[in-house]
Design an enzyme around this catalytic site. Structure first.
Site, PDB file in Angstrom:
ATOM      1  N   ASP A 258      -9.876 -11.687  -7.325  1.00 13.58           N
ATOM      2  CA  ASP A 258     -10.638 -10.492  -6.936  1.00 13.58           C
ATOM      3  C   ASP A 258      -9.681  -9.352  -6.616  1.00 13.58           C
ATOM      4  O   ASP A 258      -8.519  -9.578  -6.255  1.00 13.58           O
ATOM      5  CB  ASP A 258     -11.438 -10.736  -5.645  1.00 13.58           C
ATOM      6  CG  ASP A 258     -12.413 -11.874  -5.778  1.00 13.58           C
ATOM      7  OD1 ASP A 258     -12.811 -12.189  -6.906  1.00 13.58           O
ATOM      8  OD2 ASP A 258     -12.772 -12.424  -4.716  1.00 13.58           O
TER       9      ASP A 258
HETATM   10  N1  URA Z   1     -12.093 -17.199  -4.602  1.00 17.34           N
HETATM   11  C1  URA Z   1     -12.484 -15.951  -4.265  1.00 17.34           C
HETATM   12  O1  URA Z   1     -13.459 -15.768  -3.569  1.00 17.34           O
HETATM   13  N2  URA Z   1     -11.753 -14.916  -4.731  1.00 17.34           N
HETATM   14  C2  URA Z   1     -10.656 -15.063  -5.498  1.00 17.34           C
HETATM   15  O2  URA Z   1     -10.027 -14.066  -5.878  1.00 17.34           O
HETATM   16  C3  URA Z   1     -10.266 -16.365  -5.822  1.00 17.34           C
HETATM   17  C4  URA Z   1     -11.006 -17.421  -5.358  1.00 17.34           C
END
Ligand code: URA
Length: 238
Positions: free
Chosen positions: A111
Site C-alpha cells: 500500500d
Molecule cells: N497488508 C496490508 O494491509 N498492506 C500492505 O501493504 C501489505 C499487507
C-alpha cells in the site's frame, strides 16, 4: 541472474528493449558511434552482439532482461504504473528503465502507506510464479497499532478461521508475535488486498504503521529507505 536472452541481438534492438531510445533514435545513436562491441566501434544497427560485449558511451549496458530488483519502499509511493496516482515506486529507478520492454513491474504490491521490502521484475514468468497463490511464501510485517492488543488476536490469527469482509474463504493461519502493547510482527503466507490492515480491523484495532521486513529468507539488509539493489535469482524465496 538468469540470462533470459543468451543469444546475440541486433544492437538497435538491444538499446530499444533496454529503454535507451526508440528504435529510430537507437539507429541514429549507433550511427553516431557511441556503441562499441568488444572494444570496436560499431555503427551498423543490424550488427549482432551479446549483451555483455556491448558498451554504450564506454559504459556496460544496463542489466539485460530477467532482472529482479529488491527495493526498500518508503511510505508515500504507489505500486502502480499510472502517473495519475502520485509518486510511483518506479520513480526510484533510473529514468530510462521506465522505457524497457518488457517492462518492470512489482511482484505483488505494498500500500501507499506501507514501507519495506518490495520485489520488482521484468520477467513475466517469474512474476506469475511469485504471485501465484499456490506458493505460500511467508512474509513478515512489523505492525504498529492504534490501540493495545486485547489478548485473543494471536489465537484468532493462528486459527485459520478468520473471515475478512467480502471474502469467501478464511485467512490461512498467520503467526503473531507480540513486541509491545501496540507493536507486533505478523507473518502471513497470502497476499490479499490490504490483508494486514483488514485482519486487525476484524479484531477491532487499526494499523497506524506497517513495514514489510522479510519475504521468505530475503531481508532488506543494509538497504536504506528508497534504495534498491539487483539480486541474483538464487536469492529468491522460491
Ligand atoms: N497488508 C496490508 O494491509 N498492506 C500492505 O501493504 C501489505 C499487507
Amino acid at each position: 541472474m538468469k540470462n533470459s536472452n543468451p543469444s546475440k541481438q541486433r544492437l538497435d534492438q538491444l538499446l530499444t528493449s533496454l529503454g535507451y531510445a526508440s528504435r529510430s533514435e537507437s539507429k541514429k545513436l549507433i550511427a553516431s558511434g557511441v556503441v562499441t562491441v568488444e572494444g570496436k566501434k560499431i555503427t551498423k544497427s543490424d550488427f549482432k552482439a551479446f549483451h555483455h560485449e556491448v558498451l554504450f558511451e564506454g559504459v556496460p549496458l544496463d542489466p539485460q532482461q530477467g532482472m529482479v530488483i529488491l527495493m526498500h519502499k518508503p511510505t508515500g509511493l504507489v505500486c502502480s504504473h499510472d502517473d495519475g496516482e502520485g509518486q510511483l515506486v518506479y520513480d526510484l529507478l533510473p529514468v530510462r528503465w521506465r522505457n524497457r520492454d518488457p517492462k518492470i513491474s512489482t511482484i505483488g504490491r505494498l500500500d501507499k502507506d506501507t514501507s519495506g521490502l518490495l520485489l520488482l521484475t521484468d520477467d513475466g514468468q517469474l512474476l506469475h510464479r511469485l504471485t501465484s497463490p499456490k506458493y505460500h511464501v511467508p512474509k513478515l510485517y512489523e505492525v504498529t497499532l492504534d490501540r493495545p492488543l486485547r489478548g485473543d488476536e494471536a489465537e484468532i490469527f493462528a486459527s485459520g478461521t478468520l473471515m475478512l469482509k467480502g471474502e469467501k474463504s478464511p485467512c490461512l493461519p498467520a503467526k503473531l508475535k507480540i513486541i509491545g502493547a501496540t507493536h507486533v510482527t505478523l507473518e502471513i503466507t497470502e497476499g490479499r488486498y490490504h490483508q494486514i490492515r483488514r485482519m486487525f480491523a476484524a479484531v477491532g484495532n487499526h494499523v497506524t504503521a506497517l513495514h514489510r521486513s522479510r519475504i521468505g529468507d530475503l531481508t532488506l539488509g543494509d538497504l536504506k529507505s528508497s534504495e534498491y539493489r539487483i539480486i541474483k535469482l538464487d536469492e529468491l524465496p522460491i
